[in-house]
Every structure is written in C-alpha cells, then in structure tokens.
Write a protein that holds these residues in place. Sequence first.
Motif, PDB file in Angstrom:
ATOM      1  N   GLU A  36       0.840  -1.184   0.000  1.00 44.81           N
ATOM      2  CA  GLU A  36       0.000   0.000   0.000  1.00 44.81           C
ATOM      3  C   GLU A  36       0.880   1.242   0.000  1.00 44.81           C
ATOM      4  O   GLU A  36       1.706   1.426   0.889  1.00 44.81           O
ATOM      5  CB  GLU A  36      -0.890  -0.017   1.254  1.00 44.81           C
ATOM      6  N   SER A  37       0.720   2.064  -1.016  1.00 49.42           N
ATOM      7  CA  SER A  37       1.454   3.321  -1.102  1.00 49.42           C
ATOM      8  C   SER A  37       0.505   4.375  -1.659  1.00 49.42           C
ATOM      9  O   SER A  37      -0.513   4.039  -2.268  1.00 49.42           O
ATOM     10  CB  SER A  37       2.677   3.173  -2.020  1.00 49.42           C
ATOM     11  N   PRO A  38       0.838   5.655  -1.468  1.00 48.34           N
ATOM     12  CA  PRO A  38      -0.033   6.699  -2.022  1.00 48.34           C
ATOM     13  C   PRO A  38      -0.212   6.566  -3.538  1.00 48.34           C
ATOM     14  O   PRO A  38      -1.311   6.762  -4.060  1.00 48.34           O
ATOM     15  CB  PRO A  38       0.685   8.000  -1.660  1.00 48.34           C
ATOM     16  N   ALA A  39       0.843   6.200  -4.244  1.00 47.36           N
ATOM     17  CA  ALA A  39       0.753   6.065  -5.696  1.00 47.36           C
ATOM     18  C   ALA A  39      -0.177   4.914  -6.096  1.00 47.36           C
ATOM     19  O   ALA A  39      -0.984   5.049  -7.026  1.00 47.36           O
ATOM     20  CB  ALA A  39       2.138   5.846  -6.292  1.00 47.36           C
ATOM     21  N   SER A  40      -0.082   3.779  -5.404  1.00 49.13           N
ATOM     22  CA  SER A  40      -0.948   2.646  -5.743  1.00 49.13           C
ATOM     23  C   SER A  40      -2.400   2.935  -5.380  1.00 49.13           C
ATOM     24  O   SER A  40      -3.311   2.505  -6.094  1.00 49.13           O
ATOM     25  CB  SER A  40      -0.463   1.360  -5.071  1.00 49.13           C
ATOM     26  N   MET A  41      -2.614   3.674  -4.305  1.00 49.11           N
ATOM     27  CA  MET A  41      -3.978   4.048  -3.923  1.00 49.11           C
ATOM     28  C   MET A  41      -4.616   4.917  -5.016  1.00 49.11           C
ATOM     29  O   MET A  41      -5.742   4.666  -5.439  1.00 49.11           O
ATOM     30  CB  MET A  41      -3.981   4.803  -2.593  1.00 49.11           C
ATOM     31  N   VAL A  42      -3.888   5.920  -5.477  1.00 51.22           N
ATOM     32  CA  VAL A  42      -4.414   6.803  -6.522  1.00 51.22           C
ATOM     33  C   VAL A  42      -4.591   6.031  -7.826  1.00 51.22           C
ATOM     34  O   VAL A  42      -5.600   6.200  -8.523  1.00 51.22           O
ATOM     35  CB  VAL A  42      -3.491   8.029  -6.721  1.00 51.22           C
ATOM     36  N   ALA A  43      -3.649   5.170  -8.158  1.00 51.46           N
ATOM     37  CA  ALA A  43      -3.752   4.384  -9.391  1.00 51.46           C
ATOM     38  C   ALA A  43      -5.015   3.514  -9.367  1.00 51.46           C
ATOM     39  O   ALA A  43      -5.744   3.447 -10.358  1.00 51.46           O
ATOM     40  CB  ALA A  43      -2.509   3.516  -9.580  1.00 51.46           C
ATOM     41  N   PHE A  44      -5.288   2.861  -8.248  1.00 55.70           N
ATOM     42  CA  PHE A  44      -6.470   2.026  -8.147  1.00 55.70           C
ATOM     43  C   PHE A  44      -7.745   2.863  -8.212  1.00 55.70           C
ATOM     44  O   PHE A  44      -8.741   2.434  -8.785  1.00 55.70           O
ATOM     45  CB  PHE A  44      -6.432   1.179  -6.869  1.00 55.70           C
TER      46      PHE A  44
END
Length: 130
Positions: A36-44
Amino acid sequence: MNTKLIMTSSAILLWAAGLILTFTPDFVLKLLSLAESPASMVAFQVIGALYFGFGMLNWMSKGGLIGGIYNRPIAIANFSHFMIAGFALIKNLSANPESSPVLWGTGIIYSLYAVCFAIIVFRHPLPEQR
C-alpha cells in the motif's frame, strides 16, 4: 446471443469493480497482497473511475442493436478490454497457480466476457436478439 443481457451484466460488473476500486483501494491492495502506497492508492482509484465510466457506457448502450457493424466501437472496446485483461490474468495465473482465488475468479469472468464480446463483434445481430 442476447446482447442486452451481456451489456447489462457487464455494466453491473464494471460498476461494482469501479466502486470498490474507487472507494476501498486499501482493501483491494490487501486482498491482492500488494504494498500500500499513495501512488498505488491513486492508481487504483483512477482505474476504478475508468471501470465505472465503462460500465456507464455499457448501460447506456444496452438497448441498442450491437454486433457486426452496429455499435461496432462499443463492441470492439468491450472485446478489447476483456480479451487483453483476460490474457494478462491467464498469463499471470499460469505462472503463479497459487494466486489468490479472487484473481482466479476474475480471470474466469474476464475470459467468459471476452468470448461473448468476440461473438458479438464477429457476428451479425438479429433484431430479436437485442
């Protein structure tokens, strides 16, 4: 083939995936055992918006004649999406058979929709099949 049923069910499936990815990306990341990272959260969340929009397209198109030359861009877009994603999932699952049951289910569903949309794209529709 009943295109209205295929379009409606794919719209509902895509809406559900879109809402889940948009509003609970952290849950999906944990379910798939991804970091879980900020980038993966936004990408999802962006992917969720894409799915939701695609679901809206299918819902709005469900009443029209689809197949052959009719509404071809919609049929091709759905076929492309489900086929490419289905191949990616199958490739991943064949390399990692111990993958999550969620991925297995998603791969099966995507493969079934890819076959359905292939039939829709490459076959002329009959008016009573709408």
